[in-house]
Each structure stands twice: as C-alpha cells, then as structure tokens.
Design a protein around this motif. Structure first.
Motif, PDB file in Angstrom:
ATOM      1  N   PHE A  53       0.863  -1.181   0.000  1.00 18.26           N
ATOM      2  CA  PHE A  53       0.000   0.000   0.000  1.00 18.26           C
ATOM      3  C   PHE A  53       0.896   1.225   0.000  1.00 18.26           C
ATOM      4  O   PHE A  53       1.601   1.505   0.968  1.00 18.26           O
ATOM      5  CB  PHE A  53      -0.911   0.005   1.230  1.00 18.26           C
ATOM      6  CG  PHE A  53      -1.776   1.234   1.317  1.00 18.26           C
ATOM      7  CD1 PHE A  53      -2.803   1.454   0.395  1.00 18.26           C
ATOM      8  CD2 PHE A  53      -1.575   2.188   2.313  1.00 18.26           C
ATOM      9  CE1 PHE A  53      -3.597   2.589   0.467  1.00 18.26           C
ATOM     10  CE2 PHE A  53      -2.374   3.332   2.394  1.00 18.26           C
ATOM     11  CZ  PHE A  53      -3.391   3.522   1.461  1.00 18.26           C
ATOM     12  N   ASP A  54       0.882   1.942  -1.144  1.00 14.94           N
ATOM     13  CA  ASP A  54       1.824   3.049  -1.288  1.00 14.94           C
ATOM     14  C   ASP A  54       1.138   4.336  -1.712  1.00 14.94           C
ATOM     15  O   ASP A  54       1.704   5.410  -1.601  1.00 14.94           O
ATOM     16  CB  ASP A  54       2.868   2.670  -2.347  1.00 14.94           C
ATOM     17  CG  ASP A  54       4.045   3.621  -2.340  1.00 14.94           C
ATOM     18  OD1 ASP A  54       4.659   3.780  -1.269  1.00 14.94           O
ATOM     19  OD2 ASP A  54       4.340   4.206  -3.393  1.00 14.94           O
ATOM     20  N   ASN A  55      -0.081   4.231  -2.193  1.00 14.30           N
ATOM     21  CA  ASN A  55      -0.759   5.365  -2.833  1.00 14.30           C
ATOM     22  C   ASN A  55      -2.124   5.517  -2.173  1.00 14.30           C
ATOM     23  O   ASN A  55      -2.986   4.645  -2.315  1.00 14.30           O
ATOM     24  CB  ASN A  55      -0.887   5.028  -4.336  1.00 14.30           C
ATOM     25  CG  ASN A  55      -1.474   6.162  -5.149  1.00 14.30           C
ATOM     26  OD1 ASN A  55      -2.153   7.045  -4.604  1.00 14.30           O
ATOM     27  ND2 ASN A  55      -1.218   6.133  -6.445  1.00 14.30           N
ATOM     28  N   ARG A  56      -2.327   6.621  -1.471  1.00 10.07           N
ATOM     29  CA  ARG A  56      -3.565   6.856  -0.712  1.00 10.07           C
ATOM     30  C   ARG A  56      -4.809   6.688  -1.571  1.00 10.07           C
ATOM     31  O   ARG A  56      -5.892   6.409  -1.071  1.00 10.07           O
ATOM     32  CB  ARG A  56      -3.557   8.274  -0.108  1.00 10.07           C
ATOM     33  CG  ARG A  56      -2.346   8.529   0.771  1.00 10.07           C
ATOM     34  CD  ARG A  56      -2.601   8.280   2.242  1.00 10.07           C
ATOM     35  NE  ARG A  56      -1.357   7.933   2.903  1.00 10.07           N
ATOM     36  CZ  ARG A  56      -0.618   8.771   3.651  1.00 10.07           C
ATOM     37  NH1 ARG A  56      -1.016  10.005   3.860  1.00 10.07           N
ATOM     38  NH2 ARG A  56       0.503   8.351   4.200  1.00 10.07           N
ATOM     39  N   ARG A  57      -4.622   6.918  -2.888  1.00 10.96           N
ATOM     40  CA  ARG A  57      -5.695   6.730  -3.862  1.00 10.96           C
ATOM     41  C   ARG A  57      -6.356   5.356  -3.729  1.00 10.96           C
ATOM     42  O   ARG A  57      -7.493   5.164  -4.134  1.00 10.96           O
ATOM     43  CB  ARG A  57      -5.011   6.859  -5.225  1.00 10.96           C
ATOM     44  CG  ARG A  57      -5.897   6.960  -6.395  1.00 10.96           C
ATOM     45  CD  ARG A  57      -5.043   7.278  -7.622  1.00 10.96           C
ATOM     46  NE  ARG A  57      -5.898   7.206  -8.790  1.00 10.96           N
ATOM     47  CZ  ARG A  57      -5.697   7.880  -9.904  1.00 10.96           C
ATOM     48  NH1 ARG A  57      -4.645   8.655 -10.019  1.00 10.96           N
ATOM     49  NH2 ARG A  57      -6.519   7.773 -10.918  1.00 10.96           N
ATOM     50  N   TYR A  58      -5.571   4.394  -3.251  1.00 11.54           N
ATOM     51  CA  TYR A  58      -6.092   3.035  -3.187  1.00 11.54           C
ATOM     52  C   TYR A  58      -6.479   2.619  -1.763  1.00 11.54           C
ATOM     53  O   TYR A  58      -6.535   1.437  -1.448  1.00 11.54           O
ATOM     54  CB  TYR A  58      -5.081   2.051  -3.786  1.00 11.54           C
ATOM     55  CG  TYR A  58      -4.880   2.299  -5.263  1.00 11.54           C
ATOM     56  CD1 TYR A  58      -5.927   2.067  -6.163  1.00 11.54           C
ATOM     57  CD2 TYR A  58      -3.686   2.798  -5.754  1.00 11.54           C
ATOM     58  CE1 TYR A  58      -5.776   2.325  -7.522  1.00 11.54           C
ATOM     59  CE2 TYR A  58      -3.526   3.056  -7.115  1.00 11.54           C
ATOM     60  CZ  TYR A  58      -4.570   2.826  -7.989  1.00 11.54           C
ATOM     61  OH  TYR A  58      -4.431   3.081  -9.326  1.00 11.54           O
ATOM     62  N   ALA A  59      -6.804   3.606  -0.899  1.00  9.67           N
ATOM     63  CA  ALA A  59      -7.148   3.299   0.492  1.00  9.67           C
ATOM     64  C   ALA A  59      -8.373   2.388   0.578  1.00  9.67           C
ATOM     65  O   ALA A  59      -8.448   1.501   1.442  1.00  9.67           O
ATOM     66  CB  ALA A  59      -7.379   4.596   1.271  1.00  9.67           C
ATOM     67  N   ASP A  60      -9.325   2.583  -0.315  1.00 10.71           N
ATOM     68  CA  ASP A  60     -10.517   1.721  -0.317  1.00 10.71           C
ATOM     69  C   ASP A  60     -10.137   0.266  -0.560  1.00 10.71           C
ATOM     70  O   ASP A  60     -10.660  -0.648   0.082  1.00 10.71           O
ATOM     71  CB  ASP A  60     -11.501   2.163  -1.402  1.00 10.71           C
ATOM     72  CG  ASP A  60     -12.154   3.504  -1.040  1.00 10.71           C
ATOM     73  OD1 ASP A  60     -11.938   3.997   0.088  1.00 10.71           O
ATOM     74  OD2 ASP A  60     -12.865   4.045  -1.904  1.00 10.71           O
ATOM     75  N   SER A  61      -9.248   0.070  -1.509  1.00 14.00           N
ATOM     76  CA  SER A  61      -8.808  -1.296  -1.811  1.00 14.00           C
ATOM     77  C   SER A  61      -8.141  -1.935  -0.609  1.00 14.00           C
ATOM     78  O   SER A  61      -8.298  -3.130  -0.352  1.00 14.00           O
ATOM     79  CB  SER A  61      -7.817  -1.295  -2.980  1.00 14.00           C
ATOM     80  OG  SER A  61      -8.421  -0.770  -4.122  1.00 14.00           O
ATOM     81  N   LEU A  62      -7.386  -1.146   0.129  1.00  5.49           N
ATOM     82  CA  LEU A  62      -6.715  -1.684   1.305  1.00  5.49           C
ATOM     83  C   LEU A  62      -7.738  -2.210   2.319  1.00  5.49           C
ATOM     84  O   LEU A  62      -7.616  -3.327   2.820  1.00  5.49           O
ATOM     85  CB  LEU A  62      -5.834  -0.609   1.958  1.00  5.49           C
ATOM     86  CG  LEU A  62      -5.151  -1.011   3.270  1.00  5.49           C
ATOM     87  CD1 LEU A  62      -4.180  -2.172   3.053  1.00  5.49           C
ATOM     88  CD2 LEU A  62      -4.399   0.178   3.891  1.00  5.49           C
ATOM     89  N   GLY A  63      -8.753  -1.392   2.570  1.00  2.00           N
ATOM     90  CA  GLY A  63      -9.729  -1.746   3.604  1.00  2.00           C
ATOM     91  C   GLY A  63     -10.444  -3.069   3.347  1.00  2.00           C
ATOM     92  O   GLY A  63     -10.810  -3.770   4.295  1.00  2.00           O
ATOM     93  N   VAL A  64     -10.636  -3.396   2.092  1.00  2.00           N
ATOM     94  CA  VAL A  64     -11.398  -4.621   1.763  1.00  2.00           C
ATOM     95  C   VAL A  64     -10.516  -5.729   1.216  1.00  2.00           C
ATOM     96  O   VAL A  64     -11.006  -6.778   0.789  1.00  2.00           O
ATOM     97  CB  VAL A  64     -12.516  -4.312   0.741  1.00  2.00           C
ATOM     98  CG1 VAL A  64     -13.485  -3.270   1.312  1.00  2.00           C
ATOM     99  CG2 VAL A  64     -11.944  -3.826  -0.583  1.00  2.00           C
ATOM    100  N   SER A  65      -9.218  -5.500   1.229  1.00  2.00           N
ATOM    101  CA  SER A  65      -8.323  -6.489   0.619  1.00  2.00           C
ATOM    102  C   SER A  65      -8.253  -7.769   1.455  1.00  2.00           C
ATOM    103  O   SER A  65      -8.284  -7.725   2.680  1.00  2.00           O
ATOM    104  CB  SER A  65      -6.924  -5.897   0.476  1.00  2.00           C
ATOM    105  OG  SER A  65      -6.034  -6.881  -0.011  1.00  2.00           O
ATOM    106  N   THR A  66      -8.120  -8.880   0.756  1.00  2.00           N
ATOM    107  CA  THR A  66      -7.931 -10.165   1.436  1.00  2.00           C
ATOM    108  C   THR A  66      -6.468 -10.604   1.396  1.00  2.00           C
ATOM    109  O   THR A  66      -6.163 -11.780   1.622  1.00  2.00           O
ATOM    110  CB  THR A  66      -8.825 -11.238   0.802  1.00  2.00           C
ATOM    111  OG1 THR A  66      -8.491 -11.340  -0.596  1.00  2.00           O
ATOM    112  CG2 THR A  66     -10.300 -10.883   0.931  1.00  2.00           C
TER     113      THR A  66
END
Lengths: 340, 340, 340
Positions: A53-66
């Motif tokens: 996780f390097d780009n805040r743009r992808y914070a949503d993806s982080l939260g739901v990532s498996t």
C-alpha cells in the motif's frame, strides 16, 4: 499469479524472510513462520500473497483487501483490515520491488553461441555469454562475461560491451561503448549518424557534417524498445549511470544525460542538450538543442523546455515555464473565456 | 580526435588545401604550407586542428580557443585571437562540413555478398554491391551498383533501388522505388499499409481500404533510425530529392514532400499532406491530413499545422498560428495570470 | 492503376456485381452489364473505373470527374455529371472499401517453412503457415493455421498466436497471447518489460519491479510499424478486438483498450490507463497513467488527457479539456493579445 508459460516463480517464503528481503518490520500479530507464495496487487491478493500500500488513492482497496500480508508505511497501519500481516516500512513500493524480485528472479540464461550467429573471428566474447540465432558480431567487438546478445542483434565493428549486459532482439549498435548490466530492449538503435548538416544557400543542398563522436552508455542503464540514441558529432553522446529510458525515445547527438535520469516514453532530447543527475522527462516531452536541465529538474508530459531548467525545478507547457505559472495560465484562460 | 576504433582519419592537409576544400580565403598571416591534422570544435581544438565559428553564442570560446585555424565570416575576423590562422568564408559551417569530410571520408565499402544472405534468383543486384549477413532480397528486386544492404535488411518483392544507396541494419522495404545515394538508417520501415479503413456504423467494425499506392523516395534522401513511411492508398507517397528525415518520424500515406525538406525527430505528417520544397518541420511537430505547407514553410517544435502554411511562413502552437501571434499570446497570458 | 510489380488486380466486374459488392443501388440510367476494371479517386478515375464521393470538400472534383461510375449518397446524386453511372449507398467510403478489396484481394500466401528459419522442436505450427527467412520461433510456441511469420520475426518462448494472423518483418513478441486475424506490421515490439521501478531515496538507484503480466491481443487487431506494447506489471495489457493502432504508438503496461479503438500515429497511452470501446486517440496525443477514456471518447491530436474522459466526449489541449472550451480559450487568447 503470473502465467507459468512465461514466468518461473520461486518461494514460498516465510513472512520472516519476506520482512528481511523488504527491510521491513513485521507487525505485532504476524507469524514470522507463515508462508507466502506470491505477490499481488491489493485488489486481487489472497491470503498467501504479499501486497503493498503506497498510494492513498487506493485506500478503499486496502480496507477490503484479502491480502495475507502487506507492505505499508508506519503512518498507514491503522487503515489495514484486522488479520492482515503487516510489513512496516518507510518505502513500501521499493520493498515490493525487492520482494517481487525474490519471487520472480531474473530468468537464468543458458550460455551458448547459436550456430547460426555470424561472428567475426576478431571479436572477443567473454565467458558464459549467450548469443542467439542470427546475431551478427562484427570485427574487433569486445563483449564481457555473461552478456546476452539477442536474436538478430547487430554489434557493429569495434563496439565494446561490459559484463552482464543484455541486448534485445533486433537491436543494432555502432560506434559505442556500453557498460555493465546495461539492458537494451528490442529494436534499440545506438550510434547512428546524428542529424547534422549544413545547407548550401543557393541550391538548398544539405551537406552532411561527418559525425565522428561515439555513444557512451554507462553501467546499469536501461533503454526501452525502438528508442534511438545518435552518436556525437565530435564530442560523445553520454547516457549516465543507472539512467532509465522508456520506449520510442529519441536522444540526439552530443546529448549528455546525468546519472539516474528518467526519460519516459516518446520524449525527445535535441542535440547538445544536457540533463543533470536524476532529471526527469515525462512522456512526450522535449528538450531543445543546447538546453541544460539541472539536477533533479523535471519537464512535465507533452512540455518542451526551450530555456534552461534550474536544479530541482519542474516546468510545464510548450514553451515550458515554471509549472505553477503554467497552471495559473490555464486557469486564467478558462476564466477569461467564460467571461466573454 | 575521433576514436580510431570507429573512424579512419585522412590527412594531414596543408592550410592551402584546407582553404581550397572550404572555398575560403586564407588570412593574411597564415602559412599555406602549415599542416592541419584534424577538425575539432573551438573548445577542444589544438594548434593542428581546423575549427569553425558560426554562432555568436560561442564568441567567448573563440576568444580563448587554441585552435590552429578557424573557418570564420569576414565580419567576425576581429574576434579571433592573434596567431590563429583564419579561413575566411561567408558560410563557415558549410565549409566545416566539407573540410570534415576530407578528414573523415565516408568509409570505403568492401563489396561482396554474405553467404548467409537469402537472395531470390530473380533479383538483379548491380556490380560492387555489398549485401550483409541475413539480408533478405525477394523476387524481382532490382538494386543498382555499389549499394550497401545492411545485415537483416529485407528488400520486398519488386522493390527497386538506384545506385550508391545504403540500407541500414534491420530495415524493411516494400512497395517502393528508391533512388540513388539514398540512406536509410537502421530499423526504417518503408511501404507498409497506410492507416486507411472505413467503419461500419452499427457494428463499429473497421474495414480496410486496400492500399494500392507505392512509396517513391527520390535521390539523395536520408531517413533516420526507426522512422516509418507508409505507402499511398492509391496515389504514391513521395519523398522529394535531398530531403532529410530524422529518427522516429512518421510519414502517412499519400504524403508528398518536396525537395530538400527537413523533418526533425518524432515529427509526423498525416495522410495526404503536402510540403513544398525546403519546408521544415521541427522536432515533435505535426501536420494534419490534407494540409499544405508552402515552399520554405516552417512548423515550430511541438506545434501542429491544422491549416495550410503559406510559402516562407513560420507557424507555432497547437493548433499552429503565425509564430509572432503565438508568442504574443504566450506573453498576454502571462500578464493576465500575473494580474489576477 | 496500381503498379503491377506490387499489386495483382482481379476483375473486371460488371456494374451489377459492383453494386452487389457495395451493397448499393444502381442508378436509373446505369447498365448493370457494363464492365469496370479498376478503382480510382475522382480526380484520376476514367470511364472504366469505380470511384466514390464521400467528402463535400471534393464536390468540384465530382462535377468534372470522368469516372465511369461512382459510389455516392442518395442526397448527393444531383451533383454528379450526366453519364456517370451512380452506385447509390448511405456509406460510400465503406462501400468503396469493399469494392476495392474485390479488385485488390489480399495477396495469396504461399505456405512453407523457410529452411533458414530457426524453429524450436517444441513449437507447434499449424497447417498452411508460412515462416520466412531467419524467423526465430522459440520453445513451446503455438501458432494456428495459415499464419504468416515474416522474415526475421522473433516469436518468444510460450507465445501463442491464433489463426490467419500475420507477423511482419523484424517484429519481436514475448509474454503474449495473440488472437486470430491479427496483423502486426514490421518492427512491432510486443511484451517487453513495462517501465516500472522504485527509487531508493538516498542513492537515487532505480530498482526494477518484476513485470509479471502479459500482453493479450484480441482477434482482428492491427498494429502499425515500430509500435511498442509493453506487458503488464501484474495484470495484463489488453488490446481489444478489432482495435487499430497506427505506427510508432506506445502502449504502456497494464493498459486496457476496448474493442474497435483507433490509436493514430505517435500517440501514447501511459500505464494502467483504460479506453472504452471505439475510443479514438488522434495523432501524437496522450493519455496519462490510470486515466479512463469512456466509450467513443476522443482525444484530439497533440492533446493529453490527464483526467477521465466521459463516454462520447471529445477533449483537446494539454492538459485536455472539452474541445469547445479548448477552442473558446484559443479564440479568447487571440482577442486578448490583439487588444494589448
């Protein structure tokens, strides 16, 4: 996972080893013995994958990532879902590069000279090189150990190449000195005549200036597919150590690029321009002839530097100006045309 | 001096001979018998080198240069340091081209057909040609005397090439008529299908228009590395005599370039555009389809001509406008955004 | 007519057959048995040629044309000179594509494997393929029926190609899955490493991210000469069915192009951008990384999309904005600089 027809995967690696490769600290609840089998982006990673996780743009993806584990900055650890093993580092993307390379090492090269290659008897080829089908190696060429000369590459007379360099399919090299660990992707053209001529006033005939310089490519440089680097007119064209050049880039004669520069696709550098160390030319940008771009200077995409760029300065527009001024101009113009 | 691994130097030449080659007048104090051994730029030239002064920008270099002799305009002779032998000419750069060529003649080509070349028995190859390794020459090709076909070049069926032309490594030619003394640098693609198709309204399917024209490359043309010239859709694509094309340039189908045009790197000319004699397209510029650029018309770098350009006119911007207007616009915008 | 050294013409065809090929209605006075021998543009067409009128710009040419027959819209029939046989259709240019193809069919390919080709014994090559001189086909490649692998093309290990595809001279393919009826023109580079690396903060060293995705080229795609398509970093780079890519185009890693897109010469698409079906990028345009262009979205020539483009929207400028706004800005600036 990567298509096994094209990529060989190493591993699995226990999280403790991954942390070491990544120069990361393992989160409190993570089991250092838990095995990871692959790398993957957050959106598609599963429980045995290392992600980042390097780009805040992808914070949503982080939260739901498996993803089973994730390289992440200390300041972002609170955003990760519970149960995800955290690999904490200040440089997640850099760490991901290192971990990825462990899972996907550079494919081993089988040494050997293809019987179809045409190699001049005066050429010196170091130990453990690979020369592919229909490669041409001309007189007095010198190639260091463990180089890979791709199919149909042409290494022109007198060229020297260091160790561990890889020359892609169909490249042609002339009038150049190439360092070690250099990679030229397919179709790269090194050392052709610079675009130099004088024109007769009455007849309009263009008379060529002999181009008697070379191209010097320092160690660890990479040059993308179908890019072209002309040799110098008298001085050399120089590509500094560790510089990365993307596809379809043009480098004119006498250009000097510093160390670690980044030249993105379809950018062009005109004759005798100079770039300082770590300068960046974004995609489809240009630098005019004889212009200097300073250390860590940057030219935005589709922009053209027609004056010198200071150290650390970013310019945009064609002709390029300081990037803030450029965007102020765009905004002013928008307001103006809305008023009218 | 030039690296002897790559370049063979002729000479030395006495100053009297240099003056003759340069069509220059020897300065009053110069000894016509003094021997010159090389050419070099002002900054690095030594006492036995011929240099040139053509650009006022380099006046400082002239004043401190240790060049033994210098090609220089009559109006600039006062700027030269005492002791420098002056070669006085109205065209120093052109003279330098001629003198340089005398010191560095085009390398002699050793004729011969590589045993690995694949040559169709119906191809006619003139006397004293050189055909390099793995070149492919297809049926009914005709090649004139003293041509050089580089390694892995492909000369497609029916193509004809005049005399003394040089086709670089890995070029491919099809559906074309190439003149004499033409040089194609490595990776040039001549005569591929133009980008022509009609689209079905409902399905969105693109249906190709057969491209049944040719490419005609007149005498003395040079085309830079990895440039592409598509064949005509019906009429021919024509590159006029003596035109110089740089690297990574795109020439679309049906384009007609006049004599002596200059097309700088990464410029593109869209289908059916026409350029008059001696027109100039600067780097990364473009000309839209069906547009005409007049004789000695010029399009500035990164600019796009979407309307016709008059004879002798210079345009800039995208879309391009007269260059004065373009720079006035840039200045107005700057003032506007500073006021706001 | 087309040069018989390069093109074989079929026909003649009676007007009735031409009308059928064109899906056109024959005009009242036209004789369906009258034979047509060729196709030609209005300006040069003679009494036995089929021509077309599609662009009002050429109305003058229509009025004075000596073409024997002409594909024309119902609304334009009144503009044709008397005596010209009219082939009435709503889509004259599309009809012309079909009629042209009847006169100039795709040349028949003579199957066969050149004895000089280097083919790995594990490669599977379908029936009736043609493999030209010095082509290289590596391990575990799979090629479908009736493909044409041009001279010096390199098909890298594990690559698969569908049926009836044509790979041009000197192309190189790696890490890719290529569909059926795909055409790659000369010098195309598919599947090289994407431009991906992370940079060490202190040293400035660029550390590569292994690029472990592929390139997927769907059916009926065409890619122009010397264009480059990088493989994905993890996900695949995808070129949608029927898309047409012109010369010298750059497609970055992870890019997804929809069906039927049109990418004109020297355009570039940066990493992870997505184009919807039938999107159009005009010449020398660009799309920034991670940007989405909607279905039938269009980016004007020399323009750069740095924000998403909506379905059906056309943008212009760098940075790109709605095209009307762009031209309003140009006009405002012109007025402003004239006032000052």
């Amino acid at each position: 996972m990567a298509d096994p027809r094209f990529f060989d995967r190493a591993g699995p690696f226990p999280l403790g080893v991954v942390a070491e490769l990544a120069d990361a600290t393992l989160g409190a609840n993570a089991d250092p013995g838990r095995e990871m089998t692959d790398v993957a982006p957050l959106q598609s990673a599963g429980p045995r994958d290392v992600s980042f996780f390097d780009n805040r743009r992808y914070a949503d993806s982080l939260g739901v990532s498996t993803a089973g584990s994730c390289l992440i900055r200390p300041s972002d650890t609170g955003k990760a879902p519970p149960g995800m093993a955290l690999l904490v580092t200040e440089a997640p993307y850099l760490s991901f590069a290192r971990v990825s390379r462990a899972f996907y090492p550079v494919p081993a090269m089988e040494p050997g000279i293809a019987p179809t290659a045409a190699i001049d008897p005066t050429a010196a080829i170091g130990p453990d090189c690979r020369v592919d089908h229909f490669a041409v190696i001309e007189a007095n060429v010198s190639i260091g150990a463990r180089c890979h000369i791709g199919p149909q590459a042409v290494i022109g007379k007198g060229v020297s190449i260091g160790e561990d360099s890889r020359i892609g399919a169909g490249c042609s090299l002339g009038h150049c000195i190439v360092g070690s660990r250099v990679r030229l992707f397919a179709g790269v053209r090194i050392g052709e005549d610079g675009f130099g001529f004088a024109t007769e006033r009455e007849s309009g005939i263009h008379v060529d200036i002999p181009q008697i310089g070379r191209v010097v490519i320092e160690d660890d440089v990479a040059v993308g597919a179908n890019s072209t680097i002309d040799r110098g007119a008298g001085p050399d064209t120089v590509i500094g150590q560790g510089t990365r050049i993307d596809n379809l880039v043009q480098i004119g004669h006498n250009v000097v690029l510093g160390r670690g520069c980044i030249i993105v696709a379809q950018a062009g550098v005109a004759g005798s321009a100079e770039l300082g160390d770590f300068a960046v030319l974004a995609a489809q940008s240009g630098v005019a002839g004889h212009i200097k771009v300073g250390v860590r200077g940057r030219v935005a995409a589709m922009s053209g530097a027609m004056r010198d760029v200071a150290d650390g300065e970013t310019v945009a527009g064609a002709p390029a100006m300081p990037i803030k001024q450029f965007f102020r101009g765009i905004a002013s113009l928008k307001r103006l045309s809305e008023r009218e």
